[in-house]
Design a protein around this motif. Structure first.
Motif, short mmCIF file in Angstrom:
data_model
loop_
_atom_site.label_atom_id
_atom_site.label_comp_id
_atom_site.label_asym_id
_atom_site.label_seq_id
_atom_site.Cartn_x
_atom_site.Cartn_y
_atom_site.Cartn_z
N ARG A 150 1.30 -6.89 -2.13
CA ARG A 150 1.56 -6.13 -0.91
C ARG A 150 0.98 -4.73 -1.01
O ARG A 150 1.07 -4.09 -2.03
CB ARG A 150 3.06 -6.03 -0.67
CG ARG A 150 3.70 -7.34 -0.35
CD ARG A 150 5.14 -7.13 0.04
NE ARG A 150 5.79 -8.43 0.20
CZ ARG A 150 7.02 -8.68 -0.15
NH1 ARG A 150 7.77 -7.73 -0.67
NH2 ARG A 150 7.53 -9.87 0.03
N ARG A 151 0.40 -4.28 0.09
CA ARG A 151 -0.06 -2.89 0.17
C ARG A 151 1.02 -2.05 0.81
O ARG A 151 1.78 -2.54 1.65
CB ARG A 151 -1.34 -2.80 0.99
CG ARG A 151 -2.54 -3.30 0.22
CD ARG A 151 -3.82 -2.92 0.86
NE ARG A 151 -3.92 -1.46 0.96
CZ ARG A 151 -4.95 -0.85 1.50
NH1 ARG A 151 -5.93 -1.54 1.99
NH2 ARG A 151 -5.00 0.46 1.56
N GLY A 152 1.06 -0.81 0.40
CA GLY A 152 2.05 0.10 0.95
C GLY A 152 1.67 1.52 0.59
O GLY A 152 0.63 1.77 -0.03
N PRO A 153 2.52 2.48 0.94
CA PRO A 153 2.21 3.88 0.66
C PRO A 153 2.04 4.16 -0.84
O PRO A 153 1.16 4.92 -1.23
CB PRO A 153 3.40 4.65 1.23
CG PRO A 153 4.12 3.70 2.11
CD PRO A 153 3.75 2.33 1.70
N LEU A 154 2.89 3.55 -1.65
CA LEU A 154 2.80 3.79 -3.09
C LEU A 154 1.50 3.23 -3.66
O LEU A 154 0.81 3.91 -4.42
CB LEU A 154 4.01 3.19 -3.82
CG LEU A 154 4.05 3.43 -5.32
CD1 LEU A 154 4.06 4.92 -5.64
CD2 LEU A 154 5.27 2.74 -5.93
N SER A 155 1.15 2.01 -3.28
CA SER A 155 -0.09 1.43 -3.81
C SER A 155 -1.31 2.21 -3.31
O SER A 155 -2.27 2.40 -4.05
CB SER A 155 -0.21 -0.05 -3.43
OG SER A 155 -0.31 -0.22 -2.04
N ASP A 156 -1.26 2.67 -2.07
CA ASP A 156 -2.36 3.49 -1.54
C ASP A 156 -2.47 4.81 -2.28
O ASP A 156 -3.57 5.29 -2.59
CB ASP A 156 -2.18 3.75 -0.04
CG ASP A 156 -2.40 2.49 0.79
OD1 ASP A 156 -2.99 1.52 0.26
OD2 ASP A 156 -1.95 2.47 1.95
N LEU B 264 -8.54 3.64 -9.92
CA LEU B 264 -10.00 3.66 -9.99
C LEU B 264 -10.48 4.53 -11.16
O LEU B 264 -11.43 4.16 -11.87
CB LEU B 264 -10.59 4.15 -8.67
CG LEU B 264 -10.36 3.24 -7.46
CD1 LEU B 264 -10.89 3.90 -6.19
CD2 LEU B 264 -11.00 1.88 -7.68
N ALA B 265 -9.80 5.66 -11.38
CA ALA B 265 -10.16 6.52 -12.51
C ALA B 265 -9.88 5.81 -13.83
O ALA B 265 -10.68 5.88 -14.77
CB ALA B 265 -9.37 7.83 -12.44
N LEU C 66 -1.58 5.38 -5.35
CA LEU C 66 -2.00 5.15 -6.74
C LEU C 66 -3.43 4.62 -6.86
O LEU C 66 -3.95 4.52 -7.97
CB LEU C 66 -1.03 4.18 -7.41
CG LEU C 66 0.38 4.71 -7.65
CD1 LEU C 66 1.28 3.61 -8.20
CD2 LEU C 66 0.35 5.91 -8.57
N LEU C 67 -4.05 4.28 -5.76
CA LEU C 67 -5.41 3.73 -5.80
C LEU C 67 -6.41 4.64 -6.51
O LEU C 67 -7.14 4.19 -7.38
CB LEU C 67 -5.89 3.37 -4.40
CG LEU C 67 -7.28 2.75 -4.33
CD1 LEU C 67 -7.33 1.42 -5.10
CD2 LEU C 67 -7.70 2.53 -2.89
#
Length: 101
Positions: A21-27, A34-35, A29-30
């Motif tokens: 699931r996508r959500g505010p937290l996953s967004d 990536l880093a 932490l994106l």
């Protein structure tokens, strides 16, 4: 057992639903993920290639850290390799014992 999930049929071991699931937290932490991925890729790219041994190598390991019988197995293998008619000279390498430095 330390890791009871290792002994379950794979059909019973599922990833948590929130992983998909996508959500505010996953967004949020994106960028961090990536880093992390870029740093991991850089470390792997800079690592020297593995070296090949001229001697036969046997690696003994297990999914659990202790109590799996790795040490007795290594000792039995070494003892067997020392026996005639084809006596070999086994060498045993470890990364440490007991988890301390």
């Amino acid at each position: 057992a330390q890791f009871p999930h290792l002994f379950l049929p794979m059909a019973l071991v599922r990833t948590p639903l929130f992983w998909d699931r996508r959500g505010p937290l996953s967004d949020a932490l994106l960028p961090l993920s990536l880093a992390y991925a870029a740093a991991t890729y850089a470390v792997e790219a800079l690592r020297p290639p593995p070296r090949r041994s001229q001697a036969p190598v046997v690696c003994v390991g297990a999914a659990v850290a202790g109590g799996a019988g790795k040490t007795p197995l290594v000792l039995a293998l070494a003892e067997r390799l020392l026996r005639p008619p084809r006596s070999h000279t086994p060498h045993i390498l470890t990364r440490g014992y007991g988890g301390g430095r």
